[in-house]
Write an enzyme that holds these catalytic residues in place. Structure first.
Site, mmCIF file in Angstrom:
data_model
loop_
_atom_site.group_PDB
_atom_site.id
_atom_site.type_symbol
_atom_site.label_atom_id
_atom_site.label_comp_id
_atom_site.label_asym_id
_atom_site.label_seq_id
_atom_site.Cartn_x
_atom_site.Cartn_y
_atom_site.Cartn_z
ATOM 1 N N SER A 1 0.844 -1.195 0.000
ATOM 2 C CA SER A 1 0.000 0.000 0.000
ATOM 3 C C SER A 1 0.877 1.242 0.000
ATOM 4 C CB SER A 1 -0.884 0.011 1.255
ATOM 5 O OG SER A 1 -1.530 1.257 1.428
ATOM 6 N N TYR B 1 -1.884 -0.370 10.553
ATOM 7 C CA TYR B 1 -1.912 -0.715 9.129
ATOM 8 C C TYR B 1 -0.648 -0.217 8.430
ATOM 9 C CZ TYR B 1 -3.649 -1.247 4.358
ATOM 10 O OH TYR B 1 -3.809 -1.614 3.040
ATOM 11 N N LYS C 1 2.317 -2.593 6.640
ATOM 12 C CA LYS C 1 2.663 -2.458 5.224
ATOM 13 C C LYS C 1 4.106 -1.998 5.048
ATOM 14 C CE LYS C 1 -1.221 -3.850 3.470
ATOM 15 N NZ LYS C 1 -1.302 -5.117 2.714
#
Length: 244
Positions: A136, A149, A153
Protein backbone atom coordinates in the site's frame (compact mmCIF):
# COMPACT_ATOMS: atom_id res chain seq x y z
CA UNK A 1 0.24 -8.52 -25.11
CA UNK A 2 0.63 -12.19 -24.18
CA UNK A 3 1.99 -12.41 -20.65
CA UNK A 4 2.84 -16.09 -20.95
CA UNK A 5 0.77 -17.15 -17.94
CA UNK A 6 -1.15 -19.95 -19.68
CA UNK A 7 -0.59 -23.34 -18.09
CA UNK A 8 1.03 -21.95 -14.97
CA UNK A 9 -0.44 -22.57 -11.52
CA UNK A 10 -1.13 -19.60 -9.26
CA UNK A 11 -2.22 -19.20 -5.65
CA UNK A 12 -4.05 -16.04 -4.58
CA UNK A 13 -4.86 -15.18 -0.96
CA UNK A 14 -7.71 -12.90 -0.01
CA UNK A 15 -9.41 -14.21 -3.13
CA UNK A 16 -13.02 -13.79 -2.06
CA UNK A 17 -13.43 -10.08 -2.70
CA UNK A 18 -11.93 -6.99 -4.28
CA UNK A 19 -8.42 -7.09 -5.72
CA UNK A 20 -7.93 -10.77 -4.89
CA UNK A 21 -11.11 -11.90 -6.62
CA UNK A 22 -10.37 -9.81 -9.70
CA UNK A 23 -6.83 -11.19 -9.80
CA UNK A 24 -8.19 -14.75 -9.79
CA UNK A 25 -10.53 -13.94 -12.69
CA UNK A 26 -7.74 -12.26 -14.67
CA UNK A 27 -5.36 -15.16 -14.14
CA UNK A 28 -8.00 -17.65 -15.26
CA UNK A 29 -8.71 -15.52 -18.33
CA UNK A 30 -4.97 -15.62 -19.10
CA UNK A 31 -5.03 -19.41 -19.05
CA UNK A 32 -3.56 -20.05 -15.61
CA UNK A 33 -4.78 -22.60 -13.10
CA UNK A 34 -5.72 -20.85 -9.86
CA UNK A 35 -5.95 -21.83 -6.21
CA UNK A 36 -8.15 -19.27 -4.43
CA UNK A 37 -7.67 -18.83 -0.68
CA UNK A 38 -10.23 -17.04 1.50
CA UNK A 39 -11.55 -17.34 5.03
CA UNK A 40 -15.14 -16.87 3.82
CA UNK A 41 -16.78 -19.98 2.38
CA UNK A 42 -19.67 -18.04 0.82
CA UNK A 43 -17.27 -15.86 -1.16
CA UNK A 44 -15.40 -18.91 -2.45
CA UNK A 45 -18.61 -20.67 -3.44
CA UNK A 46 -19.71 -17.58 -5.35
CA UNK A 47 -16.31 -17.32 -7.03
CA UNK A 48 -16.40 -20.95 -8.17
CA UNK A 49 -19.88 -20.44 -9.59
CA UNK A 50 -18.64 -17.45 -11.56
CA UNK A 51 -15.38 -19.06 -12.59
CA UNK A 52 -15.57 -22.88 -12.71
CA UNK A 53 -12.20 -24.58 -12.39
CA UNK A 54 -10.91 -22.38 -9.60
CA UNK A 55 -9.62 -24.52 -6.73
CA UNK A 56 -11.01 -23.08 -3.46
CA UNK A 57 -9.23 -23.30 -0.11
CA UNK A 58 -11.10 -21.95 2.92
CA UNK A 59 -8.80 -21.04 5.81
CA UNK A 60 -8.17 -18.17 8.20
CA UNK A 61 -4.58 -17.12 7.51
CA UNK A 62 -4.32 -15.67 11.01
CA UNK A 63 -4.29 -19.29 12.25
CA UNK A 64 -0.76 -20.64 11.64
CA UNK A 65 -1.59 -24.29 12.27
CA UNK A 66 -4.76 -24.26 10.18
CA UNK A 67 -2.92 -22.57 7.32
CA UNK A 68 -0.12 -25.14 7.46
CA UNK A 69 -2.65 -27.95 7.28
CA UNK A 70 -4.73 -26.34 4.52
CA UNK A 71 -1.79 -25.56 2.23
CA UNK A 72 0.57 -28.45 2.97
CA UNK A 73 -0.86 -30.49 0.10
CA UNK A 74 -1.84 -27.66 -2.22
CA UNK A 75 0.41 -29.01 -4.96
CA UNK A 76 2.87 -27.22 -7.24
CA UNK A 77 2.56 -23.44 -7.44
CA UNK A 78 4.45 -21.25 -9.92
CA UNK A 79 2.93 -17.87 -9.04
CA UNK A 80 1.85 -16.44 -5.69
CA UNK A 81 -0.16 -13.32 -4.90
CA UNK A 82 -0.19 -12.42 -1.20
CA UNK A 83 -3.25 -10.19 -1.16
CA UNK A 84 -5.06 -11.02 2.10
CA UNK A 85 -5.03 -8.15 4.58
CA UNK A 86 -7.01 -6.43 7.29
CA UNK A 87 -7.23 -2.71 8.04
CA UNK A 88 -8.19 -1.98 11.64
CA UNK A 89 -8.13 1.79 12.02
CA UNK A 90 -7.51 3.33 15.45
CA UNK A 91 -5.88 6.53 16.73
CA UNK A 92 -2.36 5.84 17.99
CA UNK A 93 -3.26 6.35 21.66
CA UNK A 94 -6.13 3.88 21.36
CA UNK A 95 -4.35 1.05 19.52
CA UNK A 96 -5.21 -2.29 21.12
CA UNK A 97 -3.28 -5.51 21.49
CA UNK A 98 -6.01 -7.28 19.53
CA UNK A 99 -5.63 -4.90 16.59
CA UNK A 100 -1.85 -5.40 16.63
CA UNK A 101 -2.06 -9.17 16.84
CA UNK A 102 -4.69 -9.56 14.13
CA UNK A 103 -3.07 -7.08 11.76
CA UNK A 104 0.47 -8.41 12.03
CA UNK A 105 -0.72 -12.02 11.90
CA UNK A 106 -2.61 -11.50 8.63
CA UNK A 107 -0.69 -8.69 6.93
CA UNK A 108 2.83 -9.93 7.66
CA UNK A 109 3.13 -13.29 9.39
CA UNK A 110 0.78 -15.03 6.97
CA UNK A 111 2.78 -13.66 4.04
CA UNK A 112 5.90 -15.21 5.51
CA UNK A 113 4.20 -18.55 6.10
CA UNK A 114 2.43 -18.87 2.75
CA UNK A 115 5.51 -17.69 0.88
CA UNK A 116 7.68 -20.23 2.70
CA UNK A 117 5.33 -23.05 1.74
CA UNK A 118 5.20 -21.98 -1.90
CA UNK A 119 8.89 -21.11 -2.27
CA UNK A 120 10.02 -24.39 -0.72
CA UNK A 121 7.91 -26.19 -3.31
CA UNK A 122 9.44 -24.17 -6.15
CA UNK A 123 12.95 -24.88 -4.91
CA UNK A 124 12.26 -28.60 -4.47
CA UNK A 125 10.98 -28.78 -8.05
CA UNK A 126 13.88 -26.72 -9.37
CA UNK A 127 11.62 -24.25 -11.16
CA UNK A 128 11.60 -20.45 -11.28
CA UNK A 129 8.68 -18.53 -9.83
CA UNK A 130 7.22 -15.13 -9.07
CA UNK A 131 5.63 -13.72 -5.93
CA UNK A 132 3.71 -10.45 -5.65
CA UNK A 133 2.86 -8.94 -2.27
CA UNK A 134 -0.01 -6.47 -2.23
CA UNK A 135 1.24 -3.60 -0.09
CA UNK A 136 0.00 0.00 0.00
CA UNK A 137 1.01 3.63 -0.30
CA UNK A 138 0.46 3.52 3.47
CA UNK A 139 3.79 1.70 3.75
CA UNK A 140 5.57 4.94 2.90
CA UNK A 141 3.28 7.70 4.13
CA UNK A 142 1.77 8.23 7.58
CA UNK A 143 -2.03 8.36 7.49
CA UNK A 144 -4.18 9.43 10.43
CA UNK A 145 -5.64 6.49 12.41
CA UNK A 146 -3.60 4.01 10.34
CA UNK A 147 -0.87 3.34 12.94
CA UNK A 148 -1.00 -0.45 12.81
CA UNK A 149 -1.91 -0.71 9.13
CA UNK A 150 0.92 1.59 8.04
CA UNK A 151 3.33 -0.35 10.24
CA UNK A 152 2.36 -3.73 8.78
CA UNK A 153 2.66 -2.46 5.22
CA UNK A 154 6.02 -0.83 5.94
CA UNK A 155 7.21 -4.17 7.27
CA UNK A 156 5.77 -5.91 4.20
CA UNK A 157 7.83 -3.70 1.89
CA UNK A 158 11.03 -4.69 3.70
CA UNK A 159 9.95 -8.33 3.76
CA UNK A 160 9.54 -8.10 -0.02
CA UNK A 161 13.14 -6.94 -0.37
CA UNK A 162 14.44 -9.64 1.98
CA UNK A 163 12.55 -12.34 0.10
CA UNK A 164 13.93 -11.02 -3.19
CA UNK A 165 17.45 -11.11 -1.76
CA UNK A 166 17.29 -14.65 -0.43
CA UNK A 167 15.06 -16.25 -3.07
CA UNK A 168 16.74 -14.63 -6.07
CA UNK A 169 19.47 -17.29 -6.29
CA UNK A 170 16.67 -19.83 -6.71
CA UNK A 171 15.25 -17.82 -9.66
CA UNK A 172 12.23 -16.69 -7.63
CA UNK A 173 11.33 -13.04 -8.12
CA UNK A 174 9.50 -11.10 -5.40
CA UNK A 175 7.89 -7.69 -5.81
CA UNK A 176 5.21 -5.57 -4.17
CA UNK A 177 2.48 -3.37 -5.57
CA UNK A 178 1.62 -0.27 -3.55
CA UNK A 179 -1.80 1.10 -4.49
CA UNK A 180 -3.55 4.22 -3.36
CA UNK A 181 -7.24 3.94 -2.43
CA UNK A 182 -8.77 1.35 -4.77
CA UNK A 183 -12.36 1.50 -5.93
CA UNK A 184 -13.43 -1.91 -4.73
CA UNK A 185 -16.95 -2.06 -3.28
CA UNK A 186 -15.40 -1.49 0.15
CA UNK A 187 -13.26 1.36 -1.17
CA UNK A 188 -16.27 3.08 -2.70
CA UNK A 189 -18.14 2.81 0.60
CA UNK A 190 -15.25 3.96 2.79
CA UNK A 191 -14.46 6.96 0.59
CA UNK A 192 -18.00 7.98 -0.36
CA UNK A 193 -17.81 11.12 1.82
CA UNK A 194 -16.74 13.83 -0.67
CA UNK A 195 -14.92 15.84 2.01
CA UNK A 196 -12.89 12.82 3.11
CA UNK A 197 -12.18 11.85 -0.49
CA UNK A 198 -11.11 15.38 -1.47
CA UNK A 199 -8.43 15.48 1.21
CA UNK A 200 -6.80 12.41 -0.34
CA UNK A 201 -7.47 13.29 -3.98
CA UNK A 202 -5.80 16.66 -3.49
CA UNK A 203 -2.57 14.76 -2.78
CA UNK A 204 -2.81 12.65 -5.97
CA UNK A 205 -1.44 14.42 -9.07
CA UNK A 206 -3.71 12.44 -11.41
CA UNK A 207 -6.67 13.49 -9.29
CA UNK A 208 -8.36 10.11 -9.03
CA UNK A 209 -8.33 6.87 -7.07
CA UNK A 210 -7.21 3.56 -8.60
CA UNK A 211 -9.62 1.18 -10.24
CA UNK A 212 -9.27 -2.51 -9.44
CA UNK A 213 -8.01 -3.30 -12.94
CA UNK A 214 -5.14 -0.82 -12.51
CA UNK A 215 -3.83 -2.93 -9.64
CA UNK A 216 -4.60 -6.29 -11.25
CA UNK A 217 -2.81 -5.35 -14.48
CA UNK A 218 0.29 -4.46 -12.46
CA UNK A 219 0.13 -7.72 -10.51
CA UNK A 220 -0.10 -9.77 -13.71
CA UNK A 221 2.82 -7.89 -15.24
CA UNK A 222 4.99 -8.60 -12.19
CA UNK A 223 4.00 -12.27 -12.27
CA UNK A 224 4.90 -12.56 -15.95
CA UNK A 225 8.25 -13.01 -17.63
CA UNK A 226 7.78 -9.52 -19.10
CA UNK A 227 9.18 -8.32 -15.77
CA UNK A 228 11.90 -10.96 -15.73
CA UNK A 229 14.62 -8.56 -14.53
CA UNK A 230 12.47 -6.95 -11.84
CA UNK A 231 12.70 -8.14 -8.25
CA UNK A 232 12.73 -6.46 -4.85
CA UNK A 233 10.67 -3.53 -6.15
CA UNK A 234 7.77 -1.74 -4.49
CA UNK A 235 5.76 -0.48 -7.43
CA UNK A 236 3.33 2.38 -6.75
CA UNK A 237 -0.10 2.30 -8.37
CA UNK A 238 -1.04 5.60 -6.82
CA UNK A 239 -1.54 8.29 -9.43
CA UNK A 240 1.61 10.01 -8.19
CA UNK A 241 0.71 10.16 -4.48
CA UNK A 242 4.17 9.04 -3.37
CA UNK A 243 5.82 11.60 -5.65
CA UNK A 244 4.34 14.49 -3.68
Amino acid sequence: MDLGLAGRRALVTGAGKGIGRSTVLALKAAGAQVVAVSRTREDLDDLVRECPGVEPVCVDLADWEATEQALSNVGPVDLLVNNAAVALLQPFLEVTKEACDTSFNVNLRAVIQVSQIVAKGMIARGVPGAIVNVSSQASQRALTNHTVYCSTKGALDMLTKMMALELGPHKIRVNAVNPTVVMTPMGRTNWSDPHKAKAMLDRIPLGKFAEVENVVDTILFLLSNRSGMTTGSTLPVDGGFLAT
